[in-house]
Design an enzyme around this catalytic site. Structure first.
Site: not given
Ligand SMILES: [Cu+2]
Ligand SMILES: [Cu+2]
Lengths: 527, 390
Positions: A79, A108, A144, A171-172, A255, A257, A259, A270, A304-305, A330, A333, A452
């Protein structure tokens, strides 16, 4: 999407090549590729969503009711991978493809063939990844995050997982290099960096993040591969390695990722809020600087993870302070969006509704993020449903809501038809109510002690899990309505004007709706 | 007069009620209950610090959240085109922007100070009075009291284990402390600074008892440190918090905190049992009766093997092969033993070397004879056979 050639200077140009396969397989057109990316993202959204339904169905009641725990673990793992790499990232890349050239007045993307290849790698990667569901032993089930040593127990799905991650990463990276090249080289004369729409800015910064961290992930999974098959011990203490080192490398990617999954959303919102508030975006330059500071901070907060792995005190304090700092840009914003609405003249079409919900619900996710930043309390929150609630507020009511807002906002430009506003509002209210029923109680579950990634739980958690599952089923069903609205809009509907929205500003709204196959072959003048 | 009496009655009855409640809390914590929504205050100074940090931050972010919601809803109500609102044209204000950058920063600073103090306290394991070593396994815990010489494994209790099967004989709701109960709880004294040394044998697990205030990962090959000083006797329950494979949800943790005297008595009892009890003595290699081996083996099988290989040894798909009629079970004795002792790499079959020789002999014998496997002439494994293969 029939291209209506309109201008005389367009007369010698052609529309899409004839033939379905020729058009879609070989296309180098940024609009075609944008559509492909978005359709792919939508398909993956439903595959990943079906897995979420399995998860919520199993958790509907205590006891093992539907699936084996091993299969449950496959579902949570897949998932996440499908939603992150299959749904949200491709949807954003699709939006970038379609919109960036028309927002900066370019004909283009800078690298059209790379663009085609970057897209077609995605289905290849996902065929590999999803095929593991049919292997003996099933799909990846170690989360994951792929932590060793657990991930090394996977069996046959392991090499598929690694190769799929490599392909999706390539790809990315290619997609992002293309975006950077386009934005830096192909802006119309007069379109200075500080005149670019926020969506373009957000993507410029996101693309740099992707180019910076995807190779790090590739390195990490390659080390897993050699640990498994070539006798290295990067992550095995028995051979002098360290399983925690994987977590450091993974979250150095992971991390940023996060963002990567939210900065484009900031750009979308915006664009939409000023349109429907009929007032310019408040604090454009502070928006740009805030986005850039968030991106910078994202590189120094990965720890922090990992507050529970046993880092030295100084390390924990550093990561705690750095993470708390993220709240400042943040907050800027969110306040800017509020100030944009203040003293505006607002109407509430579906894209605006989704954007307002984004601002409010993303704020909930952001504020629980401040709580999670505190190392001494994170030792309680970590790996509980509190975290699950936090990142789903950020990713579903954040990233996914912004994508939905974007689809409603630009759909008339893409198809030339207005979508069904009444159904759009139904979709919005169903989604917004159910998503809160789905995720809000998960805060309570986590605080009350539910870890979890478990298929079965103590009876004390039964009530909130049942409520959460009901919310989940309604949210899942509501998305079928989304598809119906899109299909209906593609097939016909009230003709859209070139401006579409009363308050719409920007180059894409000077084009007719639907936008012709080729646009801005002569660069527009930007004052 | 009368009022005085009433007051005294009120005070007395409140005190009695409070005593009643606290007596209840001493036996079984009342934090775990349906519809629970918050962290526990817990029973250690660390859990209380975490709780107060949590509540402080919770109220701060709630106020900010309410302000954001109120601001947006006010705009939505006031500045709508349908109400004739005319849009303003301003689009920035340096003062306002500086204010809403600086104020959040100062608030964060205010939170960071107590958080730093809390963190320093958490990491300070000095001055401990006893040490418990915790080892995570797929899927159980091992506890070693380093000074007392006590050592045992702690697994999901029998009733939960029966109720967690698909189509179970008893329903989860009928099991007391479903999935939060173990066969052997960790017993510790109150008012004693306990140092925990945490490690793992196979994959990463995480040892978490919310009422102690923290979780800490147990990592193979590394030893983590943490500490707790429990203030009140009682039973505190927790779970593994780091995904560790198929049965991650089924390796709970139970800590029973006793008064110092009760704890001393428990320690004495344990030390006696270690010397007297045959069932868990790894040094005893004497032969056992077939019936004893089968009985012990069935126990071990139900606890350790049944979840994957199923009650009738029929297995599940390719992932968990059938044991009834299996070539591996009925084939070469040494190979069969090594599957249990070393596990099978590249599969989910892990090593069960942590079991005692007697338990292993029991389960080897049981599987080789159950479900019609004895048709080919049953075969007995003795503790000494297992010891040879180690
Ligand atoms: Cu993080
Ligand atoms: Cu676990």
């Amino acid at each position: 999407m029939t291209a209506t050639t309109h201008d005389t200077h367009d007369a010698h140009h052609h529309g899409p090549p004839p033939g379905f396969f020729k058009r879609w397989l070989f296309t180098t057109n940024h609009k075609d590729l944008g559509v492909l990316y978005m359709v792919f993202g939508l398909l993956m959204f439903f595959i990943g969503g079906a897995m979420a339904m399995v998860i919520r169905a199993e958790l509907f009641q205590p006891g093992l009711n539907l699936v084996d725990p091993h299969f449950f673990n496959q579902m949570t793992t897949m998932h996440a991978l499908v939603m992150i790499f299959g749904a949200v990232m491709p949807a954003f890349t699709g939006l970038a493809n379609w919109l960036i050239p028309v927002q900066i007045g370019a004909p283009d993307m800078a690298l059209p063939r790379i663009n085609n290849w970057a897209f077609w790698l995605l289905p290849a990667g996902f065929v590999l990844l999803l095929a593991t569901l049919f292997l003996p032993g099933g799909a990846p089930a170690g989360g994951w995050t792929m932590y060793p040593p657990l991930v090394l127990q996977l069996g046959d799905s392991f090499p598929f997982l690694i190769l799929a991650v490599h392909i999706l990463g390539i790809s990315s990276i290619m997609g992002s290099i293309n975006i950077v090249a386009t934005i830096l080289n192909m802006r119309a004369p007069g379109m200075t960096l500080m005149k670019m729409p926020m969506f373009v800015w957000a993507w410029l910064i996101t693309a740099f993040l992707i180019v910076a961290v995807m190779p790090v992930l590739a390195g990490a999974v390659t080390m897993l591969l050699t640990d498994q098959y070539f006798g290295t011990s990067f992550f095995s203490a028995a051979g002098g390695g360290d399983p925690v080192m994987f977590q450091h490398i993974f979250w150095f990617f992971g991390h940023p990722e996060v963002y990567i999954l939210i900065l484009p959303a900031f750009g979308i919102v915006s664009a939409i809020i000023p349109t429907f508030a009929r007032k310019p975006l408040f604090g454009y330059s502070s928006m740009v600087y805030a986005t850039a500071s968030i991106a910078f901070l994202s590189f120094i907060v990965w720890g922090h993870h990992m507050f529970t792995v046993g880092m030295p005190l100084a390390g924990q304090l550093f990561f705690m302070y750095a993470t708390m700092l993220v709240a400042v840009p943040t907050g800027v914003k969110i306040f800017n969006w509020m100030a944009t609405m203040w003293q505006g003249s607002m109407t509430f079409e579906t894209p605006m509704l989704f954007s307002i919900a984004f601002v409010l619900l993303f704020t909930i996710g952001g504020l629980s993020g401040v709580m999670l930043a505190l190392a001494p309390v994170d030792l309680q929150y970590h790996d509980t449903y509190f975290v699950v609630a936090h990142f789903h507020y950020v990713l579903v009511t954040g990233a996914v809501f912004s994508i939905m807002a974007a689809v409603y906002f630009w759909l008339p430009k893409w198809t030339g038809h207005m979508y069904d506003e009444k159904l759009g509002k139904w979709h919005f209210w169903l989604s917004t109510i159910s998503v809160n029923v789905l995720f809000f109680p998960q805060h309570f579950l986590g605080l009350a002690g539910m870890p979890r990634r478990i298929p079965d739980y103590a009876v004390q958690f039964a009530e909130f899990n049942m409520i959460s599952s009901i919310g989940g089923f309604v949210f899942g069903l509501a998305q079928l309505l989304f598809v119906y609205i899109i299909v209906k809009c593609v097939r016909g509907g009230q003709k859209a004007s070139s401006g579409v929205w009363e308050g719409a500003k920007g180059l894409e709204w000077t084009l007719p709706s639907p936008a012709p196959y080729h646009t801005f072959e002569t660069p527009p003048a930007v004052k | 007069m009368n009022q005085n009496k009433l007051t005294r009655l009120f005070v007395a009855s409140t005190a009695a009620l409070a005593m009643l409640f606290s007596a209840g809390a001493a036996a079984e914590s009342d934090w775990r209950r349906p519809w629970g929504v918050n962290l526990p205050e817990g029973v250690t100074s660390l859990s209380q610090v975490a709780y107060s940090m949590h509540m402080l931050t919770f109220w701060i972010v709630t106020v900010i959240g309410v302000a954001v919601f109120a601001g947006v809803f006010f705009s939505v109500w006031k500045y709508r085109k349908s109400q004739g609102a005319k849009p303003a044209t301003w689009h920035h204000s340096t003062t306002v922007e500086i204010v809403w950058t600086a104020v959040p920063f100062l608030i964060l600073l205010g939170i960071a100070v107590p958080a730093t103090q809390a963190m320093i306290k958490m990491e300070d394991t000095s001055g401990y009075e006893m040490t418990v070593k915790v080892t995570g396994y797929q899927w159980m815990w091992e506890y070693e009291y380093l000074d007392e010489g006590i050592h045992f494994y702690s697994r999901l209790d029998r009733d939960s284990d029966r109720a967690r099967q698909r189509n179970p004989e008893i329903r989860p709701r009928d099991v007391e402390h479903y999935l939060l109960n173990v066969d052997n709880p960790l017993v510790v004294p109150v008012n004693t600074k306990i140092r925990f040394l945490l490690t793992a044998n196979d994959v990463i697990h995480s040892w978490w008892v919310p009422e102690l205030g923290w979780k800490k990962d147990t990592i193979p090959g590394f030893v983590n440190e943490a500490w707790a000083e429990i203030q009140e006797p009682g039973t505190y329950r927790g779970q593994c918090a780091e995904l560790c494979g198929r049965d991650h949800a089924f390796m709970p943790i139970v800590v029973v905190a006793k008064t110092e005297e009760d704890y001393e008595a428990w320690v004495a009892e344990q030390q006696e049992e270690v010397n007297g009890d045959v069932a868990v003595d790894d040094d005893d290699l004497s032969d056992m009766e077939m019936d004893d081996l089968m009985a012990l083996g069935e126990d071990v099988y139900d606890n350790q093997c049944m979840a994957c290989h199923q009650a009738g040894g029929e297995g599940m798909g390719d992932m968990f092969p059938a044991l009834a009629g299996s070539d591996k079970v009925l084939g070469d004795r040494d190979e069969y033993k090594s599957i249990l002792l070393d596990g099978v790499s590249g599969t989910t079959m892990q090593s069960f070397a942590s079991l005692s020789n007697q338990e292993l002999a029991g389960v080897l014998t049981y599987v080789r004879n159950a479900w019609g496997n004895d048709d080919d002439g049953g075969d007995v494994f003795q503790p000494a056979d297992v010891e040879d293969a180690r």
